[in-house]
Write an enzyme that holds these catalytic residues in place. Structure first.
Site, PDB file in Angstrom:
ATOM      1  N   ALA A   1       5.707   4.178   2.376  1.00  0.00           N
ATOM      2  CA  ALA A   1       6.413   5.317   2.951  1.00  0.00           C
ATOM      3  C   ALA A   1       6.816   5.057   4.396  1.00  0.00           C
ATOM      4  CB  ALA A   1       5.534   6.562   2.863  1.00  0.00           C
TER       5      ALA A   1
ATOM      6  N   GLY B   1       0.822  -1.195   0.000  1.00  0.00           N
ATOM      7  CA  GLY B   1       0.000   0.000   0.000  1.00  0.00           C
ATOM      8  C   GLY B   1       0.861   1.252   0.000  1.00  0.00           C
ATOM      9  N   CYS B   2       0.242   2.372  -0.340  1.00  0.00           N
ATOM     10  CA  CYS B   2       0.998   3.615  -0.453  1.00  0.00           C
ATOM     11  C   CYS B   2       1.547   4.052   0.896  1.00  0.00           C
ATOM     12  CB  CYS B   2       0.136   4.705  -1.087  1.00  0.00           C
ATOM     13  SG  CYS B   2      -1.469   4.944  -0.285  1.00  0.00           S
ATOM     14  N   PHE B   3       0.704   4.077   1.927  1.00  0.00           N
ATOM     15  CA  PHE B   3       1.189   4.489   3.253  1.00  0.00           C
ATOM     16  C   PHE B   3       2.220   3.504   3.804  1.00  0.00           C
ATOM     17  CE2 PHE B   3      -3.094   6.687   3.501  1.00  0.00           C
ATOM     18  CZ  PHE B   3      -2.588   7.977   3.504  1.00  0.00           C
TER      19      PHE B   3
END
Lengths: 344, 344, 344, 344
Positions: free
Chosen positions: B152, B147-149
């Protein structure tokens, strides 16, 4: 009531002008500047065409002392020079800068990297967190109006800290602000092409509002420890959100804390505690003196998350200053501040 | 190499199309959709006028199985149905949805509020955090793209957690994202007038990326505890920043941790550790597969602050998927991903 | 004075609610909706927490007829049905939709692609361009409140057209608007990721406000010819600018035209003619009922450029509606509309 | 091929650096500045961390003359001084400033309010409107790269003017630009809080790109008359749209003009004529060298509306400069410019 605004050409100043020009108990509103003299205010701010015919004037101490209130909406470093000259006159002073907020001169020197104001001035200054310090504000002749971030953070924390419900030392304050907080002076960090479609963190562990927050937390709970406070620039003009995290000392539920907050702020017309499960966004307080707050406990982690939003130029600056003026003069706390949010 | 994109009309799909169309080792790039069939892609996305003459096609399992790679850029709930049908063919599968990331079906059910994928599928899926799981990725026939979060957050945390330098249970991940992460489907929460000049917090303690982060942290350090993870919507299109706070277990300095991060990522072309005192902003990775990271210790509090930024549609989705494809096929990790940030 | 708002959950409706709730002569303000019934208004619009305790109610014709004013803030197509039922009661009606503005039913059918209102209703409706039609407005029982673009364009053109100073047929109106004009209903064209950092032209030669502008121009000068009118979507929420070009028939100077405009609008508190050489921007009227106008002659081309700006939700909708209500009831034209622009 | 960029620290310069660093036929790319010397480029532009290890150097005329191409990405007033010193060396020069575009020194003095370049330099400079002047460009040693607005306007007008289809003197060019066109130097008019949620018109009838447009129109049609040209600041970073209005001399249909445009630009890889009824928006060319154009006739008025969009920093500056370099060196026109738009 006649008032003066020093630093009238900044964003804090023009917001004070807007609020005071429409305040039912304010008569003359005189505009001063430490750098301009004799220029038309409406030329500086053409949105005031036909609304303002005033000129901005240079500093005139004797005249200012005869007003009822003088607002100092100036950058840090100026009001510590100007305040001593104004004290002792008729005028009560509301300082919006950071110069008079820290009681300990050493803290000022450490965080503001400059010489602190005279201790006699510092001791006279009353911290103007309007919801939490009303008795002292009413008697004050000199108000240190809180910083924008401390306002949002302290209102979000007051019930929790006063009740000693969180672990000292566990507090994290992740703050986000629009660009207007940086003022009207152009710089690369407020240049449109560098900030639009961008998200920036700045002054990590170094923001000068840190000791202001800590000073107040310690007054509420002497065991309060240093907080982690970081600030982010959001590509919008107005608005501050603080997202605050802390470790609960006991098994409080969301419902209990929500009730605590409701009760704590039941007499505060500008603090709105949101229903459980609803979280405020900055646009929902745009153009107003409101501080909206939500709180939620996470049973998985034993931590609490508190969210607060304000309009940084109003509740975080000019609006709270007017609220303090109202308190000082025995007016309704909400006089001249009956605005609905502009939405959308 | 011939590839297919399922879910080609979403933002993840169109970004995959852009990267794959310019990839030196990709030949045919076939566009599928589970809802459209036979429509011109350039009509859906007029910025592709003259660049794309393709039509979007309905799902064709047999054909897809003969491709080299199939990318599933679909919402949660669809790939768990589609993957079993595709497995066993020639095509290797890279799933960009959340369906195959959580190994424990119960976690999926709790956080995604739906039935989990078949455990045989889950056990075959390799978590595609490209910088940290390269050996498994190279051998995989099925990738669960992060996932994107989590991308990061996990890249920001990997060195610290693997070295067991922070107190389990102290981690706070305050995440901020642009609106494109919400996809192309219109809704009130992505309506311009509701989001511009606004800052919103959402899914407090409830974001489905929470267990994905925790699962990986536990693989790195079995003592890892639940994390506090919150997400905010920033009025911009692309970009994610995570600001992460943790309590240090030992007296590490900023310099020591900075060196640890530099060393940890010395072989990772897409991770850029910023010089001490410099912090990345989202625009500085716009349009690229970079993840930029800064780290700073606060001696006052004994806590560390880590900041990471990515372009959510690239490193947080399509770019990392292509990076995984490169690894799976023995290509240079950076093939087709040599973009400079678009600045300003 | 008791009023009702139909369509209270749209952006025009909520802006009416804000203005009317703070209007010194308005008592009850009842909220209606043609689609919702019994829902809390503050749940629809959480920025009204603690400010509104009302529920939105379904249409109740008999009750509405007994009010003093009913505002119809509904999409085109609804008020032509509702108005005939309300006419003949006590309530005067102010319709903010486009249904009642065009006197010629054929024009409505051509541009709105639907059946026109009954001609008896059309003939009763008074066009509420407040600055230019005050005598008729004062006597009206039914107001067709002008469209947002026509308000900005017509106020910019009135002096020039009434004086027959421009070549019929030379007029070009290049209009730009923020997104709030598109309403609250989500759609791809108002989706944040499609509109932010973007500039779009739409309805080229086809905008339904074209005949509304032409109808009024012909009333002012029967020789007026069709105008070229185009509209652009600007990535901002509020604000309209029209940039208007026309060929001058005589050798007027900027100074002469500027004086004409000053004089024409000398009795109009909401029109501000800017000093020569200064041009208004939309933010300078944000949150107000002002229309700011500049004019300049280009001797090189013999053409004139006129610029006007309004807040589309106020002067272009709710504010002008309240201004019309004030006129209809013999109140000060500015009652309840004394707002300063919010700047910045 | 070795190249140099003077003015490398501006937005035009950094965009040239991006394009040239990824250009297949460019070797060394040396960065010069007329104000800085010896500073790290990646410190000026941290998005280039790990991508650029270069330092910005002071002007070194002798060295620059030995390069293959020197790009002058400097403000008006500098290249007229620098060009004479560079001419006669090996290096061909591409000037992105306005200094060398106007053949008539008097025009320069009138519009730029400064002394014009030497006429010998002016006569050597070839106007680099790449689609329309290829033969001269290929032979040129000195290119005057077109301005951003003239590029968008002239490409939109070329077929119509060359075919003499519009009334001389009827042309209105209503131009809109993002803020990056104003450069990187902070100023009040590019300050975030003054420009966000705002729309501004500027330099009405006074923009220095006016004579540049007129000069080229006259070369295409000697009867061309002065044009009305106005410019607006849109709250976005990149992108220009010109909306152009003209009176048709004959009864052309939309279909006929559309076919004319398709045919005129059939050999131009960077001009995309949109299908009838579809209009380009700026985001659809973001990050590319494309100019997208639509055209529509309005039979009601006898006028035509043409819309063109470009990325002002690419097709309006750095991209067209690279395109000119490609033409000058006999490379594919599209070398190093194969970018897809970044969308969304």
């Amino acid at each position: 009531m006649n008032v003066g605004i020093v630093g009238s050409t900044g964003y804090g100043g023009v917001e004070l002008h807007r609020l005071l020009s429409n305040h039912p108990f304010v008569g003359d509103c005189i505009l001063y500047s430490s750098t301009l003299n004799g220029v038309s205010y409406a030329e500086q701010y053409p949105h005031l065409t036909d609304l303002s015919t005033e000129s901005v004037r240079g500093i005139q101490v004797d005249e200012m002392k005869e007003l009822d209130v003088v607002f100092l909406a100036v950058p840090a470093g100026i009001s510590k020079e100007m305040t001593p000259k104004l004290l002792g006159g008729k005028a009560r002073i509301i300082d919006l800068s950071g110069d008079l907020r820290l009681k300990d001169p050493k803290e000022y020197e450490d965080w503001y990297k400059g010489e602190a104001a005279d201790t006699s001035v510092l001791s006279e200054a009353v911290y103007g967190l309007a919801e939490c310090n009303q008795e002292a504000i009413k008697e004050a002749s000199l108000i240190a109006n809180p910083g924008c971030f401390p306002t949002a953070a302290l209102l979000a924390l007051a019930p929790l800290i006063q009740q000693k419900l969180v672990q000292p030392g566990s507090l994290i304050i992740d703050a986000k602000t629009g660009l207007s907080g940086a003022g009207r002076k152009p710089s690369l960090s407020s240049h449109f092409s560098e900030t639009q479609e961008n998200l920036r963190i700045y002054k990590v562990h170094e923001h000068q509002h840190t000791p202001e927050i800590e000073q107040q937390l310690k007054l509420w709970n002497p065991e309060a420890a240093p907080v982690t406070f970081t600030t982010h620039l959001i590509p919008m003009t107005r608005g501050i959100m603080t997202t605050i995290y802390g470790e609960l000392l006991t098994d409080q539920t969301t419902e209990e804390l929500h009730e605590l907050y409701r009760s704590f702020y039941s007499g505060s017309p500008f603090v709105r505690i949101r229903p459980i499960g609803q979280y405020p966004c900055t646009k929902e307080v745009f153009g107003t003196n409101f501080c909206d707050i939500s709180i939620k406990v996470d049973p998985r982690t034993g931590k609490v998350t508190i969210v607060s939003v304000i309009d940084n130029l109003i509740k975080g600056a000019a609006g709270q200053a007017v609220q303090n003026m109202n308190l000082m003069f025995g007016l309704e706390e909400t006089s001249g501040l009956h605005y609905y949010p502009i939405y959308p």
